[in-house]
Every structure is written in C-alpha cells, then in structure tokens.
Scaffold this motif. Structure first.
Motif, PDB file in Angstrom:
ATOM      1  N   VAL A  80      72.838  25.798 -32.677  1.00  0.00           N
ATOM      2  CA  VAL A  80      72.870  25.738 -34.144  1.00  0.00           C
ATOM      3  C   VAL A  80      71.728  26.600 -34.662  1.00  0.00           C
ATOM      4  O   VAL A  80      70.581  26.417 -34.277  1.00  0.00           O
ATOM      5  CB  VAL A  80      72.702  24.287 -34.647  1.00  0.00           C
ATOM      6  CG1 VAL A  80      72.727  24.263 -36.170  1.00  0.00           C
ATOM      7  CG2 VAL A  80      73.802  23.395 -34.090  1.00  0.00           C
ATOM      8  N   LEU A  81      72.061  27.578 -35.514  1.00  0.00           N
ATOM      9  CA  LEU A  81      71.025  28.476 -36.039  1.00  0.00           C
ATOM     10  C   LEU A  81      70.601  28.014 -37.422  1.00  0.00           C
ATOM     11  O   LEU A  81      71.411  27.502 -38.183  1.00  0.00           O
ATOM     12  CB  LEU A  81      71.562  29.899 -36.128  1.00  0.00           C
ATOM     13  CG  LEU A  81      72.066  30.510 -34.827  1.00  0.00           C
ATOM     14  CD1 LEU A  81      72.569  31.921 -35.074  1.00  0.00           C
ATOM     15  CD2 LEU A  81      70.976  30.520 -33.769  1.00  0.00           C
ATOM     16  N   ALA A  82      69.324  28.239 -37.730  1.00  0.00           N
ATOM     17  CA  ALA A  82      68.840  27.909 -39.069  1.00  0.00           C
ATOM     18  C   ALA A  82      69.558  28.797 -40.072  1.00  0.00           C
ATOM     19  O   ALA A  82      69.722  29.997 -39.818  1.00  0.00           O
ATOM     20  CB  ALA A  82      67.341  28.130 -39.136  1.00  0.00           C
ATOM     21  N   PRO A  83      69.992  28.239 -41.207  1.00  0.00           N
ATOM     22  CA  PRO A  83      70.647  29.070 -42.221  1.00  0.00           C
ATOM     23  C   PRO A  83      69.715  30.210 -42.642  1.00  0.00           C
ATOM     24  O   PRO A  83      68.538  29.977 -42.914  1.00  0.00           O
ATOM     25  CB  PRO A  83      70.876  28.101 -43.388  1.00  0.00           C
ATOM     26  CG  PRO A  83      70.812  26.737 -42.786  1.00  0.00           C
ATOM     27  CD  PRO A  83      69.884  26.826 -41.618  1.00  0.00           C
ATOM     28  N   GLY A  84      70.230  31.405 -42.649  1.00  0.00           N
ATOM     29  CA  GLY A  84      69.415  32.569 -43.001  1.00  0.00           C
ATOM     30  C   GLY A  84      68.980  33.347 -41.776  1.00  0.00           C
ATOM     31  O   GLY A  84      68.569  34.498 -41.880  1.00  0.00           O
TER      32      GLY A  84
END
Ligand SMILES: [Zn+2]
Length: 592
Positions: free
Chosen positions: A47-51
């Motif tokens: 899961v990647l941080a938004p942005g």
C-alpha cells in the motif's frame, strides 16, 4: 522531422501513452495507468502513501520517465524533469482507466483536451469520490472539427464508437504526414458510422496507431453486437422469475440508459450500489434506485420486480438478497471484467455456492479482428503500429502498408516507420537485448511442396522465382526453428529477412500469423525473388540494421556459405538444415 514514441500499450492491453514530436513540440495521446506485471514490484498487498504512487513506480523503473510533463512532487528525486515546458499538449481518447489513469499526475500547466463527455465523466467520478491518483484534472472540451495547434502540428478529434460516451480518435498533422490514433473503437456497437468516419478521415495517413485488443482472443469466437446484448437482457428479464443480478460497467452510460428502459418495460427497477449511484447521479441521471436498508426490504418482498447491480468487492451482499436457482446473474462487461481478473473465479464460486445461474450477455467495446482489418484496409496507411494488444503480429497489413511492432520508449520516424536511434536519456527498449535475424525458406518454412517449381538445368535462369515465392502459403513450418524463434522473441527483436519477392509480403505476413511466429519486421525482396547473390543480400540487410544502431546478436539461416560472409560484420550465424534435406542421395541409390 516528425517522430513518435510509445510509452505503453506495447504488447499489453491498456496503459496507452503515445508521444508525437516535431521541432521540440509534443502531442501526447492518452495517459493510461501502467499495468503492473505479474512480477511488478508495486502490487498487492503493498500500500503506497497517497501522493507517492508515481514517484515510487518511477524510482523502480515501472512507470514511463516522460520529461517535462508531470507535477514536481510526482517526480521529485527520480531524475525526471518536472513541470510542463510550454510546448506539450495532452489529448485523451476516453475516460477508461487504461487511457487516463496517470492524468492526475500531469502538471497543471499542461493543456488537456478531450470530448466534452470525457470531461463530464471524469468530473462525475471525482464528485462521487472515485478520485484519480495524483489529484483532479481540468479537461478542456474539444468539439469535433475544431483544431488545436501544437507548435507546427495541428490536432483534430474524431468521435469513434466504444463502450463509453465521448470515445475519440485523433489526427495529428505533422510535416511528414498524418499520424492517426484510433483510441479504442468498434464497429458492432450503437454508432458504427462514427468509427467508419474515423477510418475515412484517416485514409492515406502516414502512420496509423490502431488498437488490437480482440486480436488476442480466439479468432473464431462469436462477437455479440450491442443490440444482441440488449436483446439478451430483455429475454432474461422475461424468463427469470426471481431477482436478477447485474454487472454492467458504470461508465457505459448508454448501455445503462438502454438497460434501465428495458427493465422498466419489463416491470423491474434497477437498484445500484451507493458508490455507483453517486457516480451516475453526478453524470446527470435522475430517478435512480439505491441499495439502502429500505430498498433491500423492498427487493426481498418482491424480487421479481428488481434488478440489483452487484459491486465486485461486496459479494457478501448476496447473503442478504433473495437469490437461488430462480434468480440469475447477468454479466454485461462490468467488474470483474473477465477471467483475467482475480475476482472472476471468486464470483463464479460464490454464485455456484448459492446456486445462482451465471450468464454472460455483454458486448465488447473493441472491434472484432475482422472489423479491425476493415478499418486498416480503409485507412491503408504507410505504416501501421498495432497497439493495446498482446498479439500485435496478428494484425495483418494490406499490401503497401508496413507493419511495425513498436518497442517501448523507442523513437520511430513518421515518414519512414523505421526505428530511429534512441535519443539520449530514452527509456530502455522494453528490456530486449538486441536483434535476431531469421530466414524463411528452408529455415522457418518447409518448402518441399513447391520444389517442383525449381526447374532443372540453370535453376537461376529457368525458374520463375516470383511464382516460387507466391507458392509459399501451404508450406509447413520447420518446427525446431519456429520453436527457437518463439523462445528468442521474449528477449530479442525478431527481424525476418528473406529474398522472397515483395509481392509475397501479405502471404508471408499471413503465414507467419497463422503459424504464430512472432516477428517485429519483415524484410523481403531479392532480385525478383531469385536466390543468386543471396549471401550479399543478407549481408547488405544485416549491415543496414547495424548501421541504424541495432545490435544484431544472431542470424539463423540454412545457407552454408553465410557464416564466412557474415564474419566481417562480427555477427554469428546459426545454420540449420531442413528436414527434407536429411536424406543424402548416394551414387547409384534411388531415394523414395
Ligand atoms: Zn477503453
């Protein structure tokens, strides 16, 4: 000089991004999300941080390093220059994720054009909380017939038919001719005349970039027209006594309108999951039914008067619904999209467990292989680039059209279609290690069925070599070579080099496709197909490939004299011996 380059859609369905460049000005066609390969480093459960999504993929080499296009924060620390350069304009073919998925990362200074409907759908998705990665984007509506000038280039939008409103192709007028880009299109939908018009408008283009989604499928598979999909829906509503479950793609607004009218005619209401209802409302739909507790009670009371759209990630809803053998699940191109998505098997298993019959009633948004070839025959471009397909070699160009199987990140001249040398800083060419050249007759093709055409005496003088070339259709493949080429094609560009007469080009293309021999380029044309000077012919073409910067790693041929002839070029030759050549006639012994 105008040139074009592909940053996606090469060997895959989706992720399309095409750049057309002239005098430092750039027209970018589509901004599709990249498709994570099975072994891609950015995939679930990560899961990647938004942005951080694009930046992460760029750092890992899993997104296209397009300079001067993306927002600063998207490319920080990646070495890719940020922000527009005032000489780049983006055009969108339609609002499917494989064509707009990276749009949110494009710098705000870059103008973005599309059909008005595409802008409305993108706004509606944003309003319904289904946000673009990277942030919302402002899209300028481009009316058909209006021309956008991008430096020396002029760009026109032409509406086509696909399973979403606003689908468009583009004509990019360059100094070397028109680059026509199809987007996604079909001829079996509601508006075939639109796609036909695009083909007419693109006629004689220098380059046609044509989608080939359906080429990957079973060529004999039956394609259902949009009208047939509607008829199946109505038939099912009539036949099924209980609740009907539905999976239709929310962005296919025309189909939703048609299905809603059919349901009403059959005394049923279509009930939508809240997220889909929010999106449809934002698109301007009125009188929608939404699945809340109250509606659930009504559906339970009277299942035969309802149709419920099932969200792919909410199969547990099925446990609250009155389903069983008297109900039905109708798949009409919604999520999960097909057996290639993980959710497909899960859906099948849930329906089987609950004894709900499963029927596919949809109609593809993509032209049939036959219709794709009709478009290609109408346009007859100088060069065709099959895109958005896993099997580009199944697109067979008409005589006079050169087919180029493009490589990721490589520049192609609009005028010639030949691959130009890579510009400094260009992306690696799809990870391929170089080029392998392979001969046809007696190397890939068992020519024994046409040996009678080689006349005795002075073979070279007596034989009609054009006729000999044109008799190639019924050759059998030499299986060992075919297998070797298929294995090598994963790592090398395959260039077929043969002295067959140029007139045999379409027969040769068809033969290679039929026997599933992958290749990127086909070089034909000896002296009228005659085999004299064959070694020189091969050496000439291999030298030309080297001169344009290709690393020719290997030549595969049946000519024993070729290895020494090729030695000065430093290219090794693997000589093969066709199976029919294995019986060596001994003096005084007659072989059968
Ligand atoms: Zn599409």
């Amino acid at each position: 000089m105008a040139r074009l380059r592909f940053y996606g859609g090469v060997g895959v369905i989706g992720s399309t991004k095409v750049v057309v460049e002239q005098d430092g000005w750039r027209v970018v066609l589509d901004m599709g999300a990249d498709i994570p390969g099975r072994e891609g480093l950015v995939r679930a459960p990560l899961v990647l941080a938004p942005g951080a999504e694009l930046r992460t993929r760029l750092l890992l080499g899993e997104a296209p390093p397009i300079e001067r296009l993306f927002k600063r924060e998207a490319v920080a620390g990646t070495g890719v220059a940020a922000g527009g350069d005032g000489r780049v304009v983006l055009f969108l073919s339609h609002a499917h994720i494989d064509h707009v998925g990276l749009l949110g990362w494009v710098d705000g200074s870059v103008p973005v054009y599309a059909a008005a409907e595409t802008g409305l759908i993108l706004d509606a998705l944003e309003a319904a909380g289904q946000r673009l990665e990277g942030g919302p984007a402002a899209v300028r509506a481009l009316a058909e017939g209006d021309v956008v000038e991008v430096g020396p280039m002029r760009v026109e939008r032409v509406t086509v038919d696909h399973d979403i409103p606003g689908a468009s192709g583009y004509l990019v007028h360059t100094e070397d001719g028109v680059v026509a880009y199809s987007g996604d299109l079909r001829l079996h939908g509601r508006h075939p005349e639109r796609t036909e018009r695009f083909a007419e408008r693109a006629r004689g283009a220098a380059a046609l970039v044509l989608e080939g989604t359906s080429l990957s499928g079973d060529p004999s598979a039956a394609f259902r027209s949009e009208a047939a999909a509607e008829a199946s829906f109505e038939e099912q509503l009539e036949r099924v006594p209980g609740l009907v479950l539905l999976s239709v793609y929310p962005r296919d607004l025309e189909r939703i309108a048609a299905f809603t009218a059919i349901a009403a005619r059959r005394g049923r209401r279509i009930v939508w999951p809240p997220a889909t209802a929010a999106f449809l409302r934002a698109c301007g739909s009125e009188g929608l039914y939404e699945l809340d507790d109250e509606m659930l009670a009504e559906v339970r009371r009277d299942p035969g008067r309802h149709v419920v759209q099932l969200a792919a990630n909410e199969l547990t809803t099925l446990l609250d619904l009155p389903v069983g053998p008297g109900s039905a699940f109708l798949h009409a191109n919604g999520e999960p999209l097909g057996p290639f998505q993980a959710g497909w098997t899960l859906l099948e298993q849930w329906l089987a467990r609950l004894q709900v019959p499963f029927t596919v009633i949809g109609s593809s948004g993509h032209a049939t292989p036959h219709d794709l070839h009709r478009v290609l025959e109408t346009v007859r471009p100088r060069v065709v680039y099959p895109l958005h397909t896993t099997d580009p070699y199944r697109m067979l160009p008409p005589p006079g059209t050169l087919r180029v199987l493009a490589e990721y990140g490589r520049w192609y001249d609009v005028a010639r279609g030949a691959s130009a040398l890579e510009a400094p800083g260009a992306a690696p060419s799809s990870g391929k290690h170089g080029t392998v050249c392979v001969d046809l007759d007696s190397t890939l093709c068992d020519t024994s069925q046409r040996h009678h055409l080689v006349l005795p005496g002075d073979e070279r003088e007596n034989t009609d070599w054009v006729a000999y070339s044109l008799a190639c259709a019924n050759d059998m493949p030499i299986e060992g070579t075919r297998r070797l080429v298929r294995l090598l094609s994963a790592y090398y560009r395959i260039v077929v080099v043969s002295s067959r007469d140029e007139q045999a080009r379409s027969l040769t293309d068809a033969w290679l496709a039929r026997h599933e021999v992958p290749y990127d380029e086909l070089i034909l044309g000896g002296a009228g197909g005659a085999p004299a000077g064959l070694a020189e012919f091969k050496v000439h073409h291999v030298a030309a490939l080297l001169a344009r910067g290709e690393h020719v790693a290997l030549v595969i041929d049946d000519m024993p004299g070729l290895p020494p002839a090729m030695a000065p070029l430093g290219v090794p030759v693997l000589t093969v011996r066709p199976p029919y050549d294995l019986v060596v006639p001994l003096p005084g012994v007659t072989t059968p």
